[in-house]
Write an enzyme that holds these catalytic residues in place. Structure first.
Site, PDB file in Angstrom:
ATOM      1  N   HIS A  48       2.651   8.001 -21.579  1.00 58.86           N
ATOM      2  CA  HIS A  48       3.219   6.651 -21.554  1.00 58.86           C
ATOM      3  C   HIS A  48       3.913   6.357 -20.222  1.00 58.86           C
ATOM      4  O   HIS A  48       4.933   6.947 -19.908  1.00 58.86           O
ATOM      5  CB  HIS A  48       4.221   6.555 -22.717  1.00 58.86           C
ATOM      6  CG  HIS A  48       4.815   5.217 -22.924  1.00 58.86           C
ATOM      7  ND1 HIS A  48       6.158   4.977 -22.807  1.00 58.86           N
ATOM      8  CD2 HIS A  48       4.248   4.035 -23.284  1.00 58.86           C
ATOM      9  CE1 HIS A  48       6.417   3.720 -23.089  1.00 58.86           C
ATOM     10  NE2 HIS A  48       5.269   3.118 -23.378  1.00 58.86           N
ATOM     11  N   HIS A  90       5.746  -2.288 -16.075  1.00 62.85           N
ATOM     12  CA  HIS A  90       5.928  -2.671 -17.473  1.00 62.85           C
ATOM     13  C   HIS A  90       6.487  -4.077 -17.621  1.00 62.85           C
ATOM     14  O   HIS A  90       6.014  -4.869 -18.443  1.00 62.85           O
ATOM     15  CB  HIS A  90       6.855  -1.677 -18.184  1.00 62.85           C
ATOM     16  CG  HIS A  90       7.117  -2.029 -19.610  1.00 62.85           C
ATOM     17  ND1 HIS A  90       8.156  -2.853 -19.995  1.00 62.85           N
ATOM     18  CD2 HIS A  90       6.460  -1.712 -20.741  1.00 62.85           C
ATOM     19  CE1 HIS A  90       8.131  -3.006 -21.299  1.00 62.85           C
ATOM     20  NE2 HIS A  90       7.103  -2.327 -21.785  1.00 62.85           N
ATOM     21  N   GLN A 193      -5.686  -1.893 -24.071  1.00 62.32           N
ATOM     22  CA  GLN A 193      -4.790  -2.247 -25.175  1.00 62.32           C
ATOM     23  C   GLN A 193      -4.048  -3.529 -24.827  1.00 62.32           C
ATOM     24  O   GLN A 193      -3.807  -3.820 -23.646  1.00 62.32           O
ATOM     25  CB  GLN A 193      -3.765  -1.125 -25.382  1.00 62.32           C
ATOM     26  CG  GLN A 193      -3.160  -0.717 -24.060  1.00 62.32           C
ATOM     27  CD  GLN A 193      -1.898   0.093 -24.111  1.00 62.32           C
ATOM     28  OE1 GLN A 193      -1.184   0.080 -25.099  1.00 62.32           O
ATOM     29  NE2 GLN A 193      -1.596   0.761 -23.008  1.00 62.32           N
TER      30      GLN A 193
END
Ligand code: G3P
Ligand code: CA
Length: 302
Positions: A48, A90, A193
């Site tokens: 991650h 992010h 995703q």
């Protein structure tokens, strides 16, 4: 689109031991995997934001650590600059993970490249701080592809795609340019995703073979209807969700529908073991080394 059985079967012979760049036995059929609840699944270690417990997220330092422990996938969040470049970040702003301020969409790549994407980590993670993290740069997706090419697998998230018209097209262009669409021994090089169904459907329309994972944000213990599963199956191969919101019946229901279950973000050993025992097909973790260790231990015990 690929089917669950292909992904599940791809590293079936390796079971819990990991999949990257290793020889893999032929896949069992989807039907076979779905029917055999007793069989152990492969479990993808999805690193991650890189190995982000130990190094600044979405920097080459973090990705390098993930690659060194042979994580199955590098997870990469995407934002897009004012001049249309995809960068690994992010947040929609640079504020948290660099020494700058502002929205990515209002900054050029040249402006973003001037930022220090590492020092914040030293200030907030004193146990893991390293001098070498100071001054690290925000990588572009293209730089990541150039660096790792076909040596890594990529699990890429289209973040806030509503802010970035053309994001999916640019992603597909880069995947095509670097010829990363292929599977290796049945393991997809790229999985995409998103929390955005629209973004995934856009990608699915343009490339029906690219494996997709629908992320779902649950605010309470997760439930999913047959209708929702059937809709997701129309364009995606699996679902990702907060591991704290799911239980064994949820995982079983999703798997029975032929979809993968990839919970996020699991950093505790006992949570990893429980999710594997419940049948998760992979999980996002900031500590890929820990998940690899858990998988090795479970394999030894089986
Ligand atoms: O992509 C899975 C997980 O990373 C989703 O949460 O906020 O870390 O991108 P986030
Ligand atoms: Ca993500």
């Amino acid at each position: 689109m690929i089917v669950r059985g292909v992904l599940a079967g791809a590293c079936f012979a390796l079971l819990l031991g990991g999949c990257s760049n290793e020889k893999i036995d032929p896949s069992p059929s989807q039907e076979h995997v779905a029917k055999d609840e007793e069989k152990a699944s492969p479990v993808f270690a999805i690193s991650h934001r890189g190995a982000s417990a130990y190094a600044p997220e979405h920097t080459f330092a973090s990705y390098e650590m993930a690659e060194n422990v042979k994580a199955d996938y590098l997870e990469i969040d995407l934002q897009m600059t004012k001049d249309g470049k995809l960068v690994a970040m992010h947040d929609t702003t640079v504020d948290r993970t660099t020494n700058g301020t502002g929205k990515v969409k209002d900054m050029t790549l040249a402006q973003i490249k001037k930022l220090d994407a590492g020092s914040w980590f030293n200030e907030t993670h004193s146990d893991e701080s390293k001098l070498m993290y100071e001054g690290l740069k925000v990588p572009t997706l293209e730089e990541i592809f150039q660096r790792y090419g076909k040596k890594a697998n990529y699990y890429i998230e289209t973040k806030s795609p509503n802010l970035y018209p053309g994001m999916e097209e640019e992603l597909l262009r880069l995947i095509d340019n670097y010829q990363l669409q292929e599977e290796e021994h049945g393991v997809p090089r790229i999985i995409v995703q998103s929390f955005s169904k629209k973004s995934l459907q856009n990608i699915h329309e343009k490339d029906p073979d690219l494996p997709l994972i629908q992320l779902i944000s649950y605010r309470e213990p997760a439930k999913i209807s047959d209708q929702a599963l059937s809709e997701i199956k129309g364009y995606a191969d699996g679902i990702g969700m907060d591991y704290r919101m799911i239980d064994k019946p949820y995982i079983q229901k999703v798997r029975k529908a032929g979809l993968l279950v990839h919970p996020y973000t699991v950093n505790d050993e006992s949570d990893m073991i429980r999710l594997i025992e419940w049948g998760a097909d992979g999980m996002f973790t900031n500590q890929p080394d820990l998940l690899k260790k858990v998988k090795r231990n479970l394999e030894r015990e089986s």
